[in-house]
Design a protein around this motif. Structure first.
Motif, short mmCIF file in Angstrom:
data_model
loop_
_atom_site.label_atom_id
_atom_site.label_comp_id
_atom_site.label_asym_id
_atom_site.label_seq_id
_atom_site.Cartn_x
_atom_site.Cartn_y
_atom_site.Cartn_z
N SER A 28 0.84 -1.19 0.00
CA SER A 28 0.00 0.00 0.00
C SER A 28 0.88 1.25 0.00
O SER A 28 2.04 1.23 0.43
CB SER A 28 -0.94 0.01 1.20
OG SER A 28 -0.21 -0.06 2.42
N LEU A 29 0.31 2.34 -0.48
CA LEU A 29 1.02 3.61 -0.61
C LEU A 29 0.14 4.68 0.01
O LEU A 29 -0.93 5.01 -0.53
CB LEU A 29 1.29 3.90 -2.09
CG LEU A 29 2.03 5.18 -2.46
CD1 LEU A 29 3.36 5.26 -1.74
CD2 LEU A 29 2.22 5.23 -3.97
N THR A 30 0.58 5.22 1.15
CA THR A 30 -0.26 6.10 1.94
C THR A 30 0.45 7.40 2.26
O THR A 30 1.60 7.40 2.70
CB THR A 30 -0.65 5.42 3.27
OG1 THR A 30 -1.26 4.16 3.00
CG2 THR A 30 -1.62 6.29 4.07
N ALA A 31 -0.24 8.52 2.04
CA ALA A 31 0.27 9.82 2.46
C ALA A 31 -0.22 10.12 3.87
O ALA A 31 -1.29 9.66 4.28
CB ALA A 31 -0.19 10.91 1.51
N ILE A 189 0.79 14.66 -3.99
CA ILE A 189 -0.02 13.64 -3.31
C ILE A 189 -1.21 13.25 -4.17
O ILE A 189 -1.49 12.08 -4.40
CB ILE A 189 -0.49 14.16 -1.94
CG1 ILE A 189 0.68 14.21 -0.96
CG2 ILE A 189 -1.59 13.27 -1.38
CD1 ILE A 189 0.33 14.88 0.35
N SER A 190 -1.93 14.25 -4.67
CA SER A 190 -3.13 13.97 -5.45
C SER A 190 -2.79 13.32 -6.79
O SER A 190 -3.62 12.59 -7.35
CB SER A 190 -3.92 15.26 -5.68
OG SER A 190 -3.12 16.23 -6.36
N GLN A 191 -1.58 13.54 -7.28
CA GLN A 191 -1.19 12.98 -8.56
C GLN A 191 -0.69 11.54 -8.45
O GLN A 191 -0.90 10.74 -9.35
CB GLN A 191 -0.09 13.85 -9.19
CG GLN A 191 0.36 13.38 -10.57
CD GLN A 191 1.42 14.30 -11.17
OE1 GLN A 191 1.74 15.34 -10.60
NE2 GLN A 191 1.97 13.90 -12.29
N VAL A 209 -7.50 10.32 -1.23
CA VAL A 209 -6.87 11.64 -1.17
C VAL A 209 -7.85 12.74 -1.54
O VAL A 209 -7.97 13.76 -0.85
CB VAL A 209 -5.63 11.69 -2.09
CG1 VAL A 209 -5.09 13.11 -2.17
CG2 VAL A 209 -4.55 10.75 -1.56
N GLY A 210 -8.57 12.57 -2.65
CA GLY A 210 -9.49 13.61 -3.09
C GLY A 210 -10.53 13.96 -2.06
O GLY A 210 -10.86 15.14 -1.85
#
Length: 223
Positions: A28-31, A189-191, A209-210
């Motif tokens: 997983s990839l989490t900000a 982040i959004s990209q 994110v959005g």
């Protein structure tokens, strides 16, 4: 891969947020986003085992020693320490069972991947902020860690450095590595990321994110 159970953290027995319950799957990839001082960096340190939580627990599917890679903010590094860039990057191989020849080959490949081959003899104090950040990321890329905790990894990177960083993020995800990235760069982040954890004193929210960006202002006012 990472499970937080009623986790609370912060300085001087003062919890920064209500209890956090969170499960992050492998690859997983989490900000992690939120206002300054809300506890984003502290959360990474707690997951890494550098700080103890105030309450609750964290379960990792990998051992912290060797299984977790932690990229601290650059200002925590002593730029006066007498070490060359190449030696700094090669520290990522300290647990590697590879032969000396294979280690050297991997080191040179990492230096090339991050555009550092011509800089490996330079001292840390002779590096720009962006060059040092790429060196720290190159060191991380040489580890065998399956969990990567990245605290503001885009700091000081120019456009080329940012492109290299996000290419590696995608590569690490394809390799099955679980990544948590603290960032203030909302555009990136959004990209590049689908999910984020918003940290605020009113509570932590894990969502796409959005969806979080639409509520960012109200949550940061509380934080």
């Amino acid at each position: 891969m990472i499970s937080c159970h009623n986790l609370q953290w912060g300085p001087d027995d003062r919890a920064l947020t209500p209890p956090l319950n969170l499960n992050l799957e492998r690859a997983s990839l989490t900000a992690v986003i939120g206002a300054n001082g809300c506890g984003k960096s502290s959360l990474l340190k707690v997951i890494a085992g550098i700080q103890r939580p105030q309450r609750g627990a964290i379960e990792l599917a990998v051992p912290r020693l060797g299984g977790v890679g932690y990229l601290a903010q650059q200002q925590s590094l002593d730029r006066q320490f007498p070490i060359r860039l190449g030696d700094l990057v090669s520290a990522g191989l300290w647990r590697s069972p590879l032969t000396r020849q294979r280690r050297q080959a991997r080191l040179e490949q990492a230096l090339a991947d991050w555009g550092l081959l011509d800089l490996q003899q330079r001292s840390l104090k002779a590096l720009s902020g962006g060059e040092l950040q790429r060196a720290l990321l190159a060191r991380l890329s040489l580890t065998e860690a399956q969990v990567l905790l990245l605290d503001e990894p885009e700091a000081a990177l120019d456009e080329h450095g940012l492109a290299l960083f996000w290419q590696h993020v995608q590569r690490w995800q394809m390799q099955g590595k679980t990544q948590i990235i603290v960032s203030h760069s909302i555009g990136n982040i959004s990209q590049h990321l689908d999910d984020a954890l918003m940290v605020a004193r009113s509570g932590c929210i894990f969502a796409p994110v959005g969806e979080l960006l639409n509520q960012r202002s109200s949550l940061e006012n509380v934080a």
